[in-house]
Scaffold this motif. Structure first.
Motif, mmCIF file in Angstrom:
data_model
loop_
_atom_site.group_PDB
_atom_site.id
_atom_site.type_symbol
_atom_site.label_atom_id
_atom_site.label_comp_id
_atom_site.label_asym_id
_atom_site.label_seq_id
_atom_site.Cartn_x
_atom_site.Cartn_y
_atom_site.Cartn_z
ATOM 1 N N PHE A 119 -4.564 6.621 2.231
ATOM 2 C CA PHE A 119 -4.451 5.175 2.061
ATOM 3 C C PHE A 119 -5.452 4.468 2.984
ATOM 4 C CE2 PHE A 119 -2.426 1.032 2.611
ATOM 5 C CZ PHE A 119 -1.955 0.739 1.335
ATOM 6 N N SER A 129 3.380 6.385 -5.088
ATOM 7 C CA SER A 129 3.879 5.133 -4.539
ATOM 8 C C SER A 129 2.781 4.372 -3.805
ATOM 9 C CB SER A 129 5.054 5.404 -3.591
ATOM 10 O OG SER A 129 5.553 4.200 -3.047
ATOM 11 N N LEU A 130 2.039 5.051 -2.933
ATOM 12 C CA LEU A 130 0.970 4.387 -2.186
ATOM 13 C C LEU A 130 -0.250 4.111 -3.070
ATOM 14 C CD1 LEU A 130 1.132 6.285 1.224
ATOM 15 C CD2 LEU A 130 1.973 3.997 0.699
ATOM 16 N N GLY A 131 -0.513 4.974 -4.023
ATOM 17 C CA GLY A 131 -1.554 4.706 -5.016
ATOM 18 C C GLY A 131 -2.989 4.924 -4.603
ATOM 19 N N THR A 141 0.953 -2.166 5.609
ATOM 20 C CA THR A 141 1.266 -2.189 4.174
ATOM 21 C C THR A 141 1.923 -0.896 3.703
ATOM 22 O OG1 THR A 141 -1.024 -1.523 3.737
ATOM 23 C CG2 THR A 141 -0.518 -3.861 3.608
ATOM 24 N N SER A 142 1.468 0.254 4.214
ATOM 25 C CA SER A 142 2.054 1.520 3.776
ATOM 26 C C SER A 142 3.484 1.684 4.300
ATOM 27 C CB SER A 142 1.192 2.693 4.224
ATOM 28 O OG SER A 142 1.040 2.711 5.632
ATOM 29 N N ASN A 180 5.747 -0.441 2.240
ATOM 30 C CA ASN A 180 6.002 0.201 0.949
ATOM 31 C C ASN A 180 7.125 1.229 1.038
ATOM 32 O OD1 ASN A 180 5.177 1.213 -1.864
ATOM 33 N ND2 ASN A 180 4.858 3.019 -0.603
ATOM 34 N N VAL A 208 -2.174 -6.007 -1.641
ATOM 35 C CA VAL A 208 -2.017 -4.570 -1.414
ATOM 36 C C VAL A 208 -0.546 -4.180 -1.484
ATOM 37 C CG1 VAL A 208 -2.331 -2.697 0.239
ATOM 38 C CG2 VAL A 208 -4.123 -4.400 -0.059
ATOM 39 N N SER A 252 1.344 -4.646 -9.766
ATOM 40 C CA SER A 252 0.634 -3.385 -9.969
ATOM 41 C C SER A 252 -0.380 -3.500 -11.098
ATOM 42 C CB SER A 252 1.626 -2.258 -10.263
ATOM 43 O OG SER A 252 2.465 -2.041 -9.151
ATOM 44 N N ASN A 276 9.310 2.239 -6.916
ATOM 45 C CA ASN A 276 10.118 2.095 -5.705
ATOM 46 C C ASN A 276 11.576 1.834 -6.036
ATOM 47 O OD1 ASN A 276 7.218 1.146 -5.054
ATOM 48 N ND2 ASN A 276 8.088 1.500 -3.029
ATOM 49 N N LEU A 287 -7.300 0.073 -4.044
ATOM 50 C CA LEU A 287 -7.475 -0.181 -2.613
ATOM 51 C C LEU A 287 -8.943 -0.420 -2.285
ATOM 52 C CD1 LEU A 287 -5.042 2.561 -1.253
ATOM 53 C CD2 LEU A 287 -4.568 0.145 -1.641
ATOM 54 N N ALA A 300 1.172 -1.624 -4.212
ATOM 55 C CA ALA A 300 1.847 -0.395 -3.791
ATOM 56 C C ALA A 300 3.340 -0.417 -4.115
ATOM 57 C CB ALA A 300 1.633 -0.170 -2.293
#
Length: 632
Positions: free
Chosen positions: A89, A291-293, A319-320, A323, A48, A392, A57, A299, A52
Motif C-alpha cells: 500500500f 481490501s487495501l487494493g 488510511t490502511s 480500513n 483513498v 470504490s 469490509n 493508489l 479501500a
C-alpha cells in the motif's frame, strides 16, 4: 542543454503544459511539471479511504473472521497486514506521488519493458466495473423499494413467493423440508428472478428495473468524475463519511436488540486450532490484499495529484489502519443483528450467517424487516451500501482515466469530459449482461476470471519489477527525497522479501483454485462447454498485454546488441526534475527541482544545480551519467 536535446513533446494536462525532453544521452527531463493538485489534503485522504473501504469490509470480512476462528483469525490477519498489505500500500502511494503519473506512463520511468502491466490494469478495472456497479444498482433498487410504510419483504403471500416461503412466527408444514425467508425470496425471485434463467446459455433476458438503476449509477459516476479530482474530491465528503455515521448508528441499534451479545460472541470467540490451518492464512492474505487494493492503479492515480513533499508515509499508515478497523467494526454491526435474527428464527448463528450479496440482500434485510421503524433502518442501510460502492467505483474508473489521459494527453487529456462519457458508456454496456435474470453467471466470470485472479498475477509482477529491476534501495531514496525521512529496515525487508513472498503464496493458491466452470460439480448444468472459452479469453485479455508489450519494446528499443537492448528495456530512464509551477505561474513550494538534496528550498523559480540526487534510474549511475549532469 538545448543543443543536446533530440526530441521534445509538450503534453497539455488540465489546461497546463508538461514538457518531456530527452537529450542525446537518453536522460529524460521534465520541465514545468504542472499537474492538478488536490484542493485539500483531506480530499485525498477521503478518496483513498473511500476506495479501500468498500462493500467487502461489510459483507466479507465479518463472515471470514467468524468462519476462520473468530478472534483467533485476527492474528494471521494482522500479520498479513503488517508484512504484506501495508508495505505494498505504501509502495504504491509513494510511486504515484514521486512520479506524478498514472499506471501506464509510470513504467516508462521504472522499467519500460513492463509497460504492459499498466494496460493490463486498465482491462482489469474495466471488468471490475462490469459487475461491481450492478451490486450498487441492486442497492439503489432496494433503496427505492424501501420508500413504503411496509417493506415488501416482510411477509409471504406476495405474487413472487412460492410454497417454500416461511416468515418468522409461522410454522412449517409437516412435509416441508426446505424453507426460505420472505427476504430471500424477494431477492432471488423478485429482484433477480434468477429462477427464469437456465444458465449462461439462456440468461432469461434483461431485468429492466436493474438496468435502469444501473444507468442511474453510471450517470452519478459520470457527473462525479467528469471534472477531475476537484469534482470527485467534493463528492467523497459525502460518500466516504456517510458510511461511518451510518455504521455507528447501526451498531448502537444492533447492540440494543435481543440476542445481540450472542452474535458478538460468535463473531469474536477464538478457536486457536484454526490458526494451524493453511486455509485460514490464505483467507487472511486474500482479505488484506483485496481490501487495501494495491495493484488496481487507484493508489497510483490518487497519489499522483499530491504535492511532491506530501507525507505519504503517514497517509499510508492512517488510511490502511482505518480500513482494517472499519472491517472489524463492521463485524459488530453485522453479527449483533445476526444474533437478533437467530433468536427470532430460533436457529443457530451458523444457520443464519452468509457472506457476499446473500448477507446484505437477504439476511440483513430480513432482520431489518422485523425491527421497529424497519423502513427507516432499511433506507439507512441501503444508502450506506450505495456510498460504500460508489467510492470504490470512483477510484477504479479514475485509475483508468488518469492512466489513459497521461498516455494520450493530446487526444484524451485535453477532452476529459468526452473521454469520460465514452468510458462510462462502454462500462454501462459491458455491465448490461449482469442485469439479466441470469446475470449472476456472468458476474462470476467477470469477478473470478476478469478481476481477482489476473490482478494477483499483475501485482506480483509489479512488486518484483519495482523491487528488483527498479530497486528497493532506490525506492527508499525516492521516499527520503519526498518526505525527508528514510524508511527503516522493516520496510526494506518487506519490499525485498516478505511482500513478494506474500504475493507468491496468494498467486499459488489462486492458480491452484482455477478450473473449468463446465467441469465443476456445482456449475456443470449452468455453464456449457463454451463458457470456459469465454472465461479464459477474459482472463488472458488483460495478461496478454504484458508479454505483448515486452515483445514490442524489444523490437522498438534502439541498441547495437541484443544484450544492450534487453538491459535498456529493463532499466529506468534517468530523470531530472525542474521547478514545478502552479497554474498561477508561481513556483510550487512542493516542487522537486527547487529543492536541494537535503530538502531545503532553493531560490524560488530558479533551477537548482543538478546533482546525482536529482536523478532516479533503474540502475546505478555511471561516471558518464554524472558528467552529463554536470555539463548541463
Amino acid at each position: 542543454m538545448e543543443e543536446g536535446r533530440s526530441q521534445a513533446s509538450h503534453q497539455p494536462k488540465n489546461g497546463l503544459c508538461v514538457a518531456q525532453d530527452h537529450d542525446q544521452d537518453g536522460v529524460e527531463h521534465e520541465e514545468e511539471i504542472e499537474r492538478e493538485l488536490w484542493a485539500k489534503k483531506v480530499d485525498f485522504l477521503l478518496s483513498v479511504i473511500g476506495f479501500a473501504v468498500d462493500l467487502g469490509n461489510v459483507w466479507r470480512f465479518p463472515y471470514i473472521c467468524y468462519k476462520n476462528g473468530g478472534g483467533a483469525f485476527l492474528l494471521p490477519y494482522s500479520i498479513c497486514f503488517l508484512f504484506g498489505g501495508l508495505p505494498l500500500f505504501f509502495m504504491e502511494l509513494a510511486l504515484g506521488q514521486y512520479y506524478r503519473t498514472g499506471c501506464i506512463t509510470l513504467w516508462n520511468k521504472l522499467c519500460p519493458a513492463m509497460k504492459g502491466l499498466g494496460f493490463a490494469i486498465i482491462f482489469i478495472n474495466m471488468y471490475m466495473s462490469f459487475f461491481y456497479n450492478t451490486v450498487i444498482a441492486t442497492a439503489f433498487y432496494y433503496l427505492y423499494s424501501s420508500f413504503t410504510l411496509t417493506l415488501p419483504w416482510v411477509s409471504c403471500g406476495n405474487p413472487w413467493n412460492d410454497e417454500n416461503c416461511l416468515a418468522i412466527g409461522q410454522t412449517a408444514k409437516a412435509n416441508q423440508t426446505f424453507t426460505e425467508t420472505p427476504a430471500s425470496q424477494y431477492y432471488t425471485r423478485y429482484v433477480l428472478e434468477n429462477y427464469k434463467a437456465a444458465g449462461l446459455h439462456d440468461m432469461g433476458g434483461l431485468k429492466w428495473e436493474l438496468s435502469v438503476c444501473l444507468m442511474f449509477v453510471f450517470i452519478v459516476v459520470y457527473f462525479s468524475l467528469w471534472k477531475g479530482i476537484k469534482g470527485s474530491g467534493k463528492v467523497v465528503w459525502i460518500t466516504a463519511t456517510a458510511p461511518y455515521i451510518i455504521l455507528f448508528c447501526l451498531l448502537i441499534r444492533g447492540l440494543t436488540l435481543p440476542g445481540a451479545m450472542m452474535g458478538v460472541k460468535y463473531y469474536l470467540t477464538p478457536v486457536p486450532e484454526k490458526i494451524l490451518e493453511i486455509t485460514v492464512w490464505k483467507e487472511a492474505a486474500q482479505q488484506i490484499f483485496f481490501s487495501l487494493g494495491p495493484g488496481f492503479g487507484v493508489l497510483l492515480a490518487l497519489a499522483s495529484y499530491n504535492p511532491f513533499h506530501n507525507n505519504c508515509y503517514r497517509d499510508a499508515i492512517v488510511t490502511s489502519v482505518i480500513n482494517c478497523l472499519t472491517s472489524f467494526l463492521a463485524g459488530f454491526v453485522i453479527f449483533s443483528v445476526l444474533g437478533y435474527l437467530a433468536v427470532k428464527q430460533g436457529k443457530n448463528i451458523e444457520n443464519v450467517a452468509k457472506e457476499g450479496s446473500g448477507l446484505v440482500f437477504e439476511v440483513y434485510p430480513e432482520a431489518i424487516a422485523n425491527m421497529p421503524w424497519s423502513t427507516l433502518w432499511a433506507l439507512v442501510f441501503f444508502f450506506m451500501l450505495i456510498t460504500l460502492g460508489l467510492d470504490s467505483t470512483f477510484g477504479g474508473l479514475e485509475s483508468i482515466i488518469t492512466a489513459l489521459s497521461d498516455q494520450f494527453p493530446n487526444v484524451l487529456g485535453k477532452h476529459r469530459e468526452c473521454f469520460v462519457l465514452v468510458l462510462i458508456t462502454c462500462c454501462f454496456f459491458g455491465a448490461l449482461p449482469t442485469t439479466t435474470r441470469g446475470g449472476m453467471f456472468m458476474e462470476r466470470i467477470y469477478a473470478e476470471y476478469g478481476t481477482a485472479n489476473p490482478m494477483i498475477i499483475v501485482v506480483l509482477l509489479e512488486t518484483l519489477t519495482v523491487c528488483y529491476c527498479y530497486g528497493f534501495k532506490r525506492l527508499r531514496d525516492d521516499i527520503t527525497e519526498m518526505i525527508g525521512m528514510t524508511p527503516g529496515h522493516y520496510w526494506v525487508l518487506c519490499w525485498a522479501f516478505l511482500g513478494p513472498a506474500f504475493l507468491v503464496i496468494i498467486t499459488c493458491f489462486s492458480i491452484r483454485d482455477l478450473s473449468f466452470l463446465s467441469q465443476q460439480p456445482d456449475s456443470m448444468e449452468v455453464y456449457p462447454w463454451w463458457s470456459d472459452i469465454v472465461a479464459y479469453c477474459i482472463f488472458f485479455s488483460s495478461l496478454i498485454w504484458i508479454p505483448g508489450y515486452m515483445i514490442f519494446c524489444f523490437f522498438t528499443t534502439p541498441a547495437p546488441t541484443i544484450s544492450q537492448k534487453i538491459q535498456k528495456m529493463f532499466q529506468a530512464v534517468p530523470v531530472r526534475r525542474r521547478v514545478e509551477r502552479k497554474p498561477d505561474g508561481q513556483p510550487d513550494s512542493a516542487g522537486v527541482g527547487g529543492l536541494n538534496p537535503g530538502g531545503t528550498n532553493a531560490t524560488a523559480g530558479i533551477e537548482s544545480t543538478p546533482t546525482s540526487e536529482h536523478f532516479v534510474a533503474g540502475s546505478k549511475f555511471t561516471e558518464h551519467d554524472k558528467q552529463v549532469v554536470s555539463s548541463v
